[in-house]
Design a protein around this motif. Sequence first.
Motif, short mmCIF file in Angstrom:
data_model
loop_
_atom_site.label_atom_id
_atom_site.label_comp_id
_atom_site.label_asym_id
_atom_site.label_seq_id
_atom_site.Cartn_x
_atom_site.Cartn_y
_atom_site.Cartn_z
N CYS A 53 0.87 -1.18 0.00
CA CYS A 53 0.00 0.00 0.00
C CYS A 53 0.89 1.22 0.00
N GLU A 54 1.21 1.71 -1.18
CA GLU A 54 2.18 2.79 -1.31
C GLU A 54 1.66 3.84 -2.28
N GLN A 55 1.66 5.08 -1.82
CA GLN A 55 1.25 6.17 -2.70
C GLN A 55 2.11 6.19 -3.96
N HIS A 56 1.51 6.60 -5.08
CA HIS A 56 2.24 6.65 -6.35
C HIS A 56 2.07 8.00 -7.03
N GLY A 57 2.34 9.08 -6.24
CA GLY A 57 2.24 10.41 -6.81
C GLY A 57 0.80 10.83 -6.99
N ASN A 97 -3.03 1.34 -5.22
CA ASN A 97 -2.79 -0.08 -5.47
C ASN A 97 -1.99 -0.36 -6.75
N ASN A 98 -1.23 0.62 -7.23
CA ASN A 98 -0.45 0.38 -8.46
C ASN A 98 0.39 -0.89 -8.39
N ASP A 99 1.14 -1.05 -7.31
CA ASP A 99 2.04 -2.21 -7.24
C ASP A 99 1.28 -3.52 -7.05
N ILE A 100 0.08 -3.43 -6.47
CA ILE A 100 -0.77 -4.61 -6.33
C ILE A 100 -1.32 -5.01 -7.69
N THR A 110 6.69 -9.77 -6.75
CA THR A 110 6.41 -8.42 -6.26
C THR A 110 6.82 -7.40 -7.30
N TYR A 111 6.09 -6.28 -7.29
CA TYR A 111 6.41 -5.18 -8.20
C TYR A 111 6.91 -3.97 -7.40
N HIS A 112 7.27 -4.22 -6.16
CA HIS A 112 7.65 -3.14 -5.24
C HIS A 112 9.11 -3.34 -4.84
N LYS A 169 12.19 4.33 -11.71
CA LYS A 169 12.13 5.07 -10.45
C LYS A 169 10.71 4.88 -9.91
N HIS A 170 10.22 5.86 -9.15
CA HIS A 170 8.92 5.69 -8.51
C HIS A 170 7.85 6.53 -9.21
N ALA A 171 6.77 5.87 -9.66
CA ALA A 171 5.69 6.56 -10.37
C ALA A 171 6.25 7.44 -11.49
N ALA A 216 8.72 5.07 -16.48
CA ALA A 216 8.54 3.62 -16.68
C ALA A 216 7.27 3.12 -16.00
N GLU A 217 7.10 3.43 -14.73
CA GLU A 217 5.91 2.93 -14.00
C GLU A 217 4.63 3.49 -14.59
N THR A 218 4.66 4.76 -14.98
CA THR A 218 3.45 5.37 -15.53
C THR A 218 3.15 4.80 -16.92
#
Length: 237
Positions: free
Chosen positions: A28-32, A38-41, A109-111, A148-150, A153-155
């Motif tokens: 449960c991690e904020q993504h900007g 739930n992005n990583d979920i 895992t994606y985290h 990196k984070h959000a 690549a992730e977006t």
Amino acid sequence: MLMAEMTFEEVKVHLNHNRQLIVPVGTCEQHGPHLPLNNDILCAEILANKLSEKTGALVAPTINYGVNLPCDKFLADTTTISEITLRETVLSITSWWREQGFSQFFLLTYHGDPFHIKALSYLCKDIRLLEPYEIEYADILEKQATIKHACEAETSLALFLYPEKVRRERITESDIPFAVFEDYLFHKKTIPPARYTGNLGFPSAATAEKGEIIFERMMEKLLHDVSIPFEQHNGCR
Ligand SMILES: [Zn+2]
């Protein structure tokens, strides 16, 4: 194939021909301001389902909580569990499944938080951690060489996998160099860095097309990593 939607009799029949189990591990991690909690979920579950299609392995119900950066405590919605709790959760749930006949466990895992990864590493000789994001990005992305984070690549992956949930109009750029963010990443600093808006990198350069290439490359990595014989992989903790 989702174990959660099967009966125990159906799982028993399945075990006659496949004893592998994929366990998605989210967080449960904020993504900007532009991606959901739930992005990583979501990403772990979609990758797990695709891997199940390709291998015939069942997918277990997701572990929805993981280990997060202390500096994200100040952004509403992020929460964490301790490394010990995560490790014990995995050891507990796999111990019953092992007795029922499952013989290989893949924690997907994606985290990439280093303490989250540490908690999931080298748990037992029949439990293997899968990290799909450990791929080459430099030839896919325009403004970043690594994930990196959000970020770009992730977006991009989010735009490919679940575009309806991406708040494109809320995308902001607040890249913080790794040398500055490192202390936050390794949980040494807990107050959010200056100018931190919850994401790193350059998400405005994200596209679904890049996301599709990233997804395919992640699937190639996962298929390779599940095919490595177990005897030569992982130790026992
Ligand atoms: Zn993420």
